[in-house]
Design a protein around this motif. Structure first.
Motif, PDB file in Angstrom:
ATOM      1  N   SER A 247       0.862  -1.178   0.000  1.00 27.33           N
ATOM      2  CA  SER A 247       0.000   0.000   0.000  1.00 27.33           C
ATOM      3  C   SER A 247       0.897   1.226   0.000  1.00 27.33           C
ATOM      4  CB  SER A 247      -0.912   0.009   1.226  1.00 27.33           C
ATOM      5  OG  SER A 247      -1.827  -1.067   1.180  1.00 27.33           O
ATOM      6  N   VAL A 248       0.424   2.316  -0.619  1.00 28.36           N
ATOM      7  CA  VAL A 248       1.223   3.525  -0.762  1.00 28.36           C
ATOM      8  C   VAL A 248       0.353   4.731  -0.442  1.00 28.36           C
ATOM      9  CG1 VAL A 248       2.696   4.892  -2.285  1.00 28.36           C
ATOM     10  CG2 VAL A 248       2.525   2.418  -2.628  1.00 28.36           C
TER      11      VAL A 248
ATOM     12  N   VAL B 272      -9.275   1.779 -10.766  1.00 25.44           N
ATOM     13  CA  VAL B 272      -9.047   0.359 -10.487  1.00 25.44           C
ATOM     14  C   VAL B 272      -8.481  -0.284 -11.746  1.00 25.44           C
ATOM     15  CG1 VAL B 272     -10.121  -1.842  -9.882  1.00 25.44           C
ATOM     16  CG2 VAL B 272     -10.923   0.260  -8.798  1.00 25.44           C
ATOM     17  N   TRP B 273      -7.454  -1.130 -11.597  1.00 20.75           N
ATOM     18  CA  TRP B 273      -6.894  -1.834 -12.745  1.00 20.75           C
ATOM     19  C   TRP B 273      -6.311  -3.165 -12.294  1.00 20.75           C
ATOM     20  CZ3 TRP B 273      -4.681   2.135 -10.162  1.00 20.75           C
ATOM     21  CH2 TRP B 273      -3.362   1.971  -9.688  1.00 20.75           C
ATOM     22  N   GLY B 274      -6.251  -4.109 -13.228  1.00 21.55           N
ATOM     23  CA  GLY B 274      -5.713  -5.421 -12.902  1.00 21.55           C
ATOM     24  C   GLY B 274      -5.975  -6.389 -14.041  1.00 21.55           C
ATOM     25  N   GLN B 275      -5.907  -7.707 -13.728  1.00 24.58           N
ATOM     26  CA  GLN B 275      -6.082  -8.718 -14.765  1.00 24.58           C
ATOM     27  C   GLN B 275      -6.304 -10.063 -14.115  1.00 24.58           C
ATOM     28  OE1 GLN B 275      -7.253  -9.574 -17.502  1.00 24.58           O
ATOM     29  NE2 GLN B 275      -5.718  -8.869 -18.986  1.00 24.58           N
ATOM     30  N   ASN B 276      -7.158 -10.897 -14.771  1.00 24.67           N
ATOM     31  CA  ASN B 276      -7.245 -12.296 -14.374  1.00 24.67           C
ATOM     32  C   ASN B 276      -6.665 -13.155 -15.492  1.00 24.67           C
ATOM     33  OD1 ASN B 276      -9.200 -12.458 -16.366  1.00 24.67           O
ATOM     34  ND2 ASN B 276     -10.920 -12.450 -14.935  1.00 24.67           N
ATOM     35  N   GLN B 277      -6.890 -14.457 -15.431  1.00 22.77           N
ATOM     36  CA  GLN B 277      -6.232 -15.361 -16.366  1.00 22.77           C
ATOM     37  C   GLN B 277      -6.988 -15.536 -17.684  1.00 22.77           C
ATOM     38  OE1 GLN B 277      -3.157 -16.562 -15.704  1.00 22.77           O
ATOM     39  NE2 GLN B 277      -3.324 -15.271 -13.896  1.00 22.77           N
TER      40      GLN B 277
ATOM     41  N   ARG C 286      -3.153  10.922  -2.300  1.00 22.59           N
ATOM     42  CA  ARG C 286      -3.300   9.785  -3.212  1.00 22.59           C
ATOM     43  C   ARG C 286      -2.966   8.503  -2.459  1.00 22.59           C
ATOM     44  NH1 ARG C 286      -0.193  10.413  -8.739  1.00 22.59           N
ATOM     45  NH2 ARG C 286      -1.811  12.013  -8.957  1.00 22.59           N
ATOM     46  N   PHE C 287      -3.827   7.493  -2.613  1.00 25.23           N
ATOM     47  CA  PHE C 287      -3.661   6.246  -1.871  1.00 25.23           C
ATOM     48  C   PHE C 287      -3.803   5.058  -2.814  1.00 25.23           C
ATOM     49  CE2 PHE C 287      -5.770   2.760   0.557  1.00 25.23           C
ATOM     50  CZ  PHE C 287      -4.687   2.420   1.354  1.00 25.23           C
ATOM     51  N   TYR C 288      -2.824   4.129  -2.760  1.00 21.36           N
ATOM     52  CA  TYR C 288      -2.856   2.892  -3.532  1.00 21.36           C
ATOM     53  C   TYR C 288      -2.938   1.707  -2.560  1.00 21.36           C
ATOM     54  CZ  TYR C 288      -0.563   5.635  -7.303  1.00 21.36           C
ATOM     55  OH  TYR C 288      -0.219   6.577  -8.249  1.00 21.36           O
ATOM     56  N   THR C 289      -3.644   0.653  -2.991  1.00 21.86           N
ATOM     57  CA  THR C 289      -3.661  -0.571  -2.191  1.00 21.86           C
ATOM     58  C   THR C 289      -3.996  -1.751  -3.090  1.00 21.86           C
ATOM     59  OG1 THR C 289      -4.477  -1.521  -0.106  1.00 21.86           O
ATOM     60  CG2 THR C 289      -6.118  -0.532  -1.570  1.00 21.86           C
ATOM     61  N   PRO C 290      -3.519  -2.966  -2.753  1.00 12.62           N
ATOM     62  CA  PRO C 290      -3.893  -4.150  -3.546  1.00 12.62           C
ATOM     63  C   PRO C 290      -5.384  -4.435  -3.433  1.00 12.62           C
ATOM     64  CG  PRO C 290      -1.980  -4.580  -2.154  1.00 12.62           C
ATOM     65  CD  PRO C 290      -2.544  -3.280  -1.706  1.00 12.62           C
TER      66      PRO C 290
ATOM     67  N   ARG D 162      -6.877 -10.023  -9.779  1.00 14.08           N
ATOM     68  CA  ARG D 162      -5.873  -9.365  -8.944  1.00 14.08           C
ATOM     69  C   ARG D 162      -5.581  -7.999  -9.533  1.00 14.08           C
ATOM     70  NH1 ARG D 162      -7.335 -13.213  -6.837  1.00 14.08           N
ATOM     71  NH2 ARG D 162      -6.212 -14.867  -5.754  1.00 14.08           N
ATOM     72  N   GLY D 163      -5.558  -6.995  -8.691  1.00  8.57           N
ATOM     73  CA  GLY D 163      -5.311  -5.667  -9.223  1.00  8.57           C
ATOM     74  C   GLY D 163      -4.918  -4.666  -8.157  1.00  8.57           C
ATOM     75  N   ARG D 164      -5.106  -3.398  -8.506  1.00  9.04           N
ATOM     76  CA  ARG D 164      -4.757  -2.290  -7.627  1.00  9.04           C
ATOM     77  C   ARG D 164      -5.919  -1.294  -7.580  1.00  9.04           C
ATOM     78  NH1 ARG D 164      -0.409  -2.176  -4.358  1.00  9.04           N
ATOM     79  NH2 ARG D 164       0.244  -0.084  -4.916  1.00  9.04           N
ATOM     80  N   PHE D 165      -6.053  -0.643  -6.446  1.00  7.63           N
ATOM     81  CA  PHE D 165      -7.061   0.385  -6.230  1.00  7.63           C
ATOM     82  C   PHE D 165      -6.358   1.688  -5.904  1.00  7.63           C
ATOM     83  CE2 PHE D 165      -9.413   2.944  -3.179  1.00  7.63           C
ATOM     84  CZ  PHE D 165     -10.675   3.060  -3.742  1.00  7.63           C
ATOM     85  N   ARG D 166      -6.817   2.796  -6.524  1.00  3.65           N
ATOM     86  CA  ARG D 166      -6.214   4.105  -6.275  1.00  3.65           C
ATOM     87  C   ARG D 166      -7.304   5.129  -6.002  1.00  3.65           C
ATOM     88  NH1 ARG D 166      -2.736   7.548 -10.821  1.00  3.65           N
ATOM     89  NH2 ARG D 166      -3.602   9.589 -10.272  1.00  3.65           N
ATOM     90  N   LEU D 167      -7.111   5.911  -4.955  1.00  9.08           N
ATOM     91  CA  LEU D 167      -8.019   6.997  -4.593  1.00  9.08           C
ATOM     92  C   LEU D 167      -7.262   8.310  -4.606  1.00  9.08           C
ATOM     93  CD1 LEU D 167     -10.689   8.190  -3.363  1.00  9.08           C
ATOM     94  CD2 LEU D 167      -9.693   7.671  -1.113  1.00  9.08           C
ATOM     95  N   ASP D 168      -7.787   9.315  -5.315  1.00 11.08           N
ATOM     96  CA  ASP D 168      -7.240  10.672  -5.327  1.00 11.08           C
ATOM     97  C   ASP D 168      -8.293  11.631  -4.805  1.00 11.08           C
ATOM     98  OD1 ASP D 168      -4.651  10.938  -7.538  1.00 11.08           O
ATOM     99  OD2 ASP D 168      -5.848   9.114  -7.553  1.00 11.08           O
ATOM    100  N   THR D 169      -7.922  12.466  -3.866  1.00 12.29           N
ATOM    101  CA  THR D 169      -8.803  13.527  -3.416  1.00 12.29           C
ATOM    102  C   THR D 169      -7.959  14.770  -3.156  1.00 12.29           C
ATOM    103  OG1 THR D 169     -10.547  14.120  -1.830  1.00 12.29           O
ATOM    104  CG2 THR D 169      -8.650  12.899  -0.969  1.00 12.29           C
ATOM    105  N   SER D 170      -8.555  15.955  -3.319  1.00  6.11           N
ATOM    106  CA  SER D 170      -7.729  17.161  -3.307  1.00  6.11           C
ATOM    107  C   SER D 170      -8.524  18.384  -2.881  1.00  6.11           C
ATOM    108  CB  SER D 170      -7.140  17.403  -4.705  1.00  6.11           C
ATOM    109  OG  SER D 170      -8.182  17.605  -5.650  1.00  6.11           O
ATOM    110  N   VAL D 171      -7.768  19.428  -2.569  1.00  8.32           N
ATOM    111  CA  VAL D 171      -8.312  20.767  -2.383  1.00  8.32           C
ATOM    112  C   VAL D 171      -7.503  21.704  -3.272  1.00  8.32           C
ATOM    113  CG1 VAL D 171      -9.201  20.410  -0.054  1.00  8.32           C
ATOM    114  CG2 VAL D 171      -6.836  21.170  -0.373  1.00  8.32           C
TER     115      VAL D 171
END
Length: 278
Positions: free
Chosen positions: A50-51, A118-123, A73-77, A84-93
């Protein structure tokens, strides 16, 4: 018997010079560039970390209007079944001002854009593309009363060999954003409402190693935009230098300057971030 030399026409001379230059360039290309065949597709190698990132932007539109933006900005699996992928949230002022209003308005921040990606991939789904498939949604918060959503495809290629340019990765992304109004929401009812989005976004991101913990990234934070509704391109020069202070902490500074702007965005921008992995 004396044989006199035959003078060559100027166009032929130019062709010979260009041919010799091409031969010399090809001889040194392997020292500078990585052949396409020497890249590995590492798109499926998603980070398990997570970032959390804190960003600051200072932007000028070219007509005495400025904007300061603070962004979280927040990233997490993310896992859903076999996906399987990644989730990203951006919020701002954000704070908008000009040379006349800056004494009063430069520090007055209002809610800025909030978005989820949201982005990722399955088989199985779109597996022949060897890409990460995703989507982005922009919420109608703050001074923006339109929704926007769209799909995206991204890849990550890493070189098998090193060169004089020390290419670290080539990570292209393509996204199309489509703006629309929510039910019972008047998109034309406010004077500060921008036209509905119809934007093709291109990020031909390239990374270069400058040192063991330092990288130069081009067209990473700000990419190329084509307005499919009214036509017009926005093409910037965008460069960001990142430096990893530890395994968990990274800092970066960057700048972006428009070079083609038939679709209005900004004239120049400076930005920086602090990033924490956990």
């Amino acid at each position: 018997m004396k044989i006199s030399s035959i003078p060559l026409p100027i166009p032929l001379k130019c062709c010979l010079v260009m041919f010799l230059w091409a031969l010399i360039s090809m001889a040194h290309a392997e020292d500078l560039l990585v052949p396409i065949s020497k890249f590995n597709n590492d798109s499926q190698k998603l980070s398990p970390d997570s970032v959390l990132e804190f960003w600051g932007y200072h932007e000028y539109d070219g007509s005495d209007n400025y904007q300061n933006t603070l962004k979280l900005r927040f990233y997490t699996p993310l896992e859903v079944g076999d996906w399987r992928g990644r989730f990203r949230l951006d919020t701002s002022v954000a704070s908008d001002y000009n040379s006349t209003t800056s004494p009063n308005n430069a520090t007055q921040f209002t809610t800025g854009p909030t978005l989820i990606t949201v982005w990722g991939q399955n088989q199985t789904f779109l597996n022949p593309l060897n890409a990460l498939v995703g989507a982005r949604v922009v919420f109608p918060f703050g001074n923006n009363n339109q929704w926007a959503a769209g799909p995206q495809l991204s890849w990550s290629f890493t070189p098998q060999i090193d060169t004089l340019l020390h290419v670290a990765d080539f990570s292209p992304l393509i996204r199309y954003m489509y703006g629309f109004c929510a039910k019972n929401n008047n998109c034309t009812g406010t004077s500060n409402q921008t036209p509905l989005k119809r934007n093709l976004e291109l990020y031909p991101t390239v990374g270069f190693r400058l040192g063991p913990a330092t990288m130069l990234r081009l067209l990473d934070e700000n990419g190329i935009i084509y307005n499919s509704a009214g036509g017009g391109w926005f093409v910037p020069i965008d460069a960001m230098i990142t430096h990893r202070l530890s395994s968990n902490l990274e800092v970066a500074i960057g700048a972006s300057k428009q070079v083609i702007q038939t679709f209005q965005q900004y004239d120049w921008m400076a930005y920086g971030k602090i990033s924490w992995n956990f």
